[in-house]
Write a protein that holds these residues in place. Structure first.
Motif, PDB file in Angstrom:
ATOM      1  N   MET A   1     -31.513  20.204  34.183  1.00 47.24           N
ATOM      2  CA  MET A   1     -32.853  19.918  33.670  1.00 47.24           C
ATOM      3  C   MET A   1     -33.334  18.586  34.231  1.00 47.24           C
ATOM      4  N   ARG A   2     -34.526  18.559  34.742  1.00 45.56           N
ATOM      5  CA  ARG A   2     -35.138  17.360  35.282  1.00 45.56           C
ATOM      6  C   ARG A   2     -36.589  17.329  34.825  1.00 45.56           C
ATOM      7  N   HIS A 142     -48.025  18.642  27.008  1.00 46.29           N
ATOM      8  CA  HIS A 142     -47.257  19.626  27.775  1.00 46.29           C
ATOM      9  C   HIS A 142     -46.403  18.991  28.862  1.00 46.29           C
ATOM     10  N   ALA A 143     -46.494  17.674  29.028  1.00 39.98           N
ATOM     11  CA  ALA A 143     -45.680  17.005  30.034  1.00 39.98           C
ATOM     12  C   ALA A 143     -44.237  16.858  29.537  1.00 39.98           C
ATOM     13  N   ASP A 144     -43.303  16.819  30.462  1.00 36.69           N
ATOM     14  CA  ASP A 144     -41.901  16.622  30.088  1.00 36.69           C
ATOM     15  C   ASP A 144     -41.649  15.202  29.596  1.00 36.69           C
ATOM     16  N   ALA A 145     -42.438  14.253  30.076  1.00 37.79           N
ATOM     17  CA  ALA A 145     -42.351  12.869  29.612  1.00 37.79           C
ATOM     18  C   ALA A 145     -43.761  12.297  29.572  1.00 37.79           C
ATOM     19  N   ARG A 233     -35.652   6.289  37.352  1.00 40.96           N
ATOM     20  CA  ARG A 233     -34.223   6.640  37.237  1.00 40.96           C
ATOM     21  C   ARG A 233     -33.845   6.864  35.777  1.00 40.96           C
ATOM     22  N   THR A 234     -34.417   6.087  34.878  1.00 41.59           N
ATOM     23  CA  THR A 234     -34.127   6.262  33.453  1.00 41.59           C
ATOM     24  C   THR A 234     -34.659   7.601  32.952  1.00 41.59           C
ATOM     25  N   LEU A 235     -35.853   7.984  33.389  1.00 42.20           N
ATOM     26  CA  LEU A 235     -36.406   9.283  32.996  1.00 42.20           C
ATOM     27  C   LEU A 235     -35.505  10.422  33.458  1.00 42.20           C
ATOM     28  N   ILE A 236     -35.021  10.327  34.679  1.00 46.00           N
ATOM     29  CA  ILE A 236     -34.142  11.371  35.221  1.00 46.00           C
ATOM     30  C   ILE A 236     -32.823  11.403  34.453  1.00 46.00           C
ATOM     31  N   ARG A 237     -32.263  10.227  34.169  1.00 50.25           N
ATOM     32  CA  ARG A 237     -31.004  10.159  33.425  1.00 50.25           C
ATOM     33  C   ARG A 237     -31.173  10.713  32.012  1.00 50.25           C
TER      34      ARG A 237
END
Length: 250
Positions: A1-2, A142-145, A233-237
């Motif tokens: 998941m990303r 609806h955004a993932d972040a 990088r924090t969002l991806i982690r």
């Protein structure tokens, strides 16, 4: 998941949402990179800053998604309706006039689920100012972040404090980012009574570079770009950790 879509917005003032969104998209660390969609219903700035033509851009993207195009690499998603900024970042600029931009954002919101694909770049949405029950609010939901950008000044922090309960109820994954100022995130968090996830430093040289007013030899070394890369990088982690917890619970 990303994260496939990341939305940035403000509540009032001009805390630099477009600059923050552009910097975040420009330094997105994944190989697939990012595409910037300027979905500001009040009208866009990027085309004016960079002297870009009106098309391709947000209006073309909204029309394509309305007719069922997907968000991948097939030419129907954001990349298929983007222009490349110097350095290669693909961007879908919004019309500068509010009447044309608002209609395109409404169409975009009706097809929010088609803005990105698992096999494509991350879509970074510059939503400008967010109003309750608006098309931009629908896109943020609806955004993932979702990143709320607020300047470190009394008026904006007071607006943030007054809106916090409603925002966190409607946007469960909301993260607050403070722009400028010299107080620590802990001090700002205490002042508004809500967690502050990150801070974007004041960096006039990088801002001028993003507006096309100045050249920089090594922009990735500038404070704004370094901080944006750290936030990405924090969002991806965080997305990876969320996936791991979900898999462990099954």
């Amino acid at each position: 998941m990303r994260p496939r879509t990341v939305a940035l917005f403000s509540l009032s003032g001009a805390p630099g949402v477009t600059l923050a969104a552009t910097a975040l998209a420009a330094v997105w660390p994944e190989e697939r990179g990012a595409v910037l969609v300027e979905a500001d219903a009040s009208g866009g700035d990027i085309a004016l800053w960079r002297r870009l033509p009106a098309s391709p851009g947000l209006t073309d993207l909204a029309a394509a998604l309305r007719h069922g195009a997907s968000g991948g690499y097939d030419g129907g998603g954001p990349v298929g309706h983007a222009q490349a900024l110097p350095g290669g970042l693909p961007v879908c600029p919004a019309p500068s006039s509010a009447d044309r931009a608002d209609g395109a954002v409404r169409l975009l919101a009706q097809n929010a689920g088609s803005l990105a694909a698992d096999d494509g770049p991350v879509t970074v949405l510059d939503l400008g100012r967010l109003a309750p029950r608006s098309a931009t609010a629908h896109l943020a939901a609806h955004a993932d972040a979702a990143l709320l950008v607020a300047q470190d000044d009394l008026a904006q922090l007071r607006r943030l404090q007054e809106s916090a309960a409603h925002l966190f109820e409607t946007l469960p994954g909301l993260r607050t980012v403070i722009s400028g100022g010299d107080r620590s995130t802990a001090e700002v968090s205490d002042a508004v009574g809500m967690p502050v996830w990150g801070r974007l430093p004041a960096d006039p040289k990088s801002a001028a570079f993003l507006r096309g007013e100045k050249n920089l030899r090594r922009p990735h070394k500038r404070p704004l770009f370094k901080t944006a890369a750290s936030l990405a990088r924090t969002l991806i982690r965080d997305a990876a950790q969320t996936r791991e917890r979900a898999e462990a619970a099954t």
